[in-house]
Motif scaffolding. Structure first.
Motif: not given
Length: 260
Positions: A23-30, A78-80, A121-122
């Protein structure tokens, strides 16, 4: 350098078939993609640092799910910041312009100043929210540089690293690692050619840390993520490189799990 900068071969390849399970989610601003093992355990984590096609690439998500199927909690960021390079982008693409962030709307560079905080952060999230006891990292092409940069001591630390067809790694970065590192190399690879592979071997030998370099014959850069499954020797190399990573993690994380 222990490997050359990214080039056109870093975004060419074959998209694989399959339905991702994570699944996709957010961590901070990425954004992050996460995938759990069947028992939902998070004791042992794998951080996947992608090639320039990014975390939403179907192949990368299927690869993350495969690590999860072998007992690991997986996080893939997402590194980008929403500015990956599309698979098989036309030849007018300027890699250095992209690296400076000139294609993306946010004007964020794709350099250590932007990417190191994402990795940090990860790792913090995996160790705190998910309570991972140990963390491995798998880096593919572009992402391999950041496995090496974080295979060190301190808060941005990973315990064991794996890199497939690495690019853009500085020799000083490689000389600074503090943990075990395995590499899957392609025979036909202008980014990580024989001379760079041999230089890397000398550096790793001198460090005295556990290391492994597997050379896969007849395949090119990107095979571990973007290899064509319809070409038998490429599919074999792709699958074997995954087993190399999984067995390396099992050995150095001391996880009592099987490898599927």
């Amino acid at each position: 350098m222990a490997s050359h900068p990214p080039a056109a071969c870093c975004f060419q390849g074959t998209q694989h078939q399959g339905q991702p399970l994570g699944s996709l989610s957010s961590l901070g601003d990425f954004e992050i993609y996460t995938s759990f093992p069947d028992d939902r355990s998070t004791d042992y984590g794998v951080l996947i640092l992608t090639d320039i096609i990014g975390h939403r690439f179907n192949n990368a998500q299927l690869l993350a799910d495969k690590f999860a199927a072998n007992g690991y909690f997986v996080m893939m960021p997402d590194l980008f910041y929403g500015d990956p390079v599309p698979l098989n982008r036309p030849g007018d693409f300027d890699m250095q312009k992209w690296r400076r962030g000139e294609y993306g709307g946010l004007n964020k560079s794709h350099t250590p100043s932007t990417i190191d905080p994402i990795v940090h952060a990860c790792l913090v999230e995996m160790r705190t929210k998910y309570q991972c006891k140990k963390i491995a990292a798998a880096g593919y092409c572009f992402g391999a540089k950041y496995v090496v940069r974080h295979l060190v001591s301190g808060p941005s630390k990973i315990d064991v690293g794996y890199a497939a067809h690495p690019s853009f790694i500085d020799e000083d970065e490689l000389k600074s690692i503090k943990g075990p590192l395995a590499i899957s190399a392609a025979e036909k690879d202008s980014i990580f050619p024989a001379e760079k592979r041999h230089d890397t071997e000398v550096i790793l030998k001198d460090l005295g840390l556990p290391y492994q370099i597997n050379l896969y014959g007849g395949v090119g850069h990107g095979f571990a993520v973007r290899g064509d499954p319809d070409v038998r020797h490429v599919e074999y190399a792709k699958e074997n490189s995954f087993l190399q990573a999984a067995l390396w993690f099992k050995e150095h994380l001391e996880v009592s799990i099987g490898v599927e």
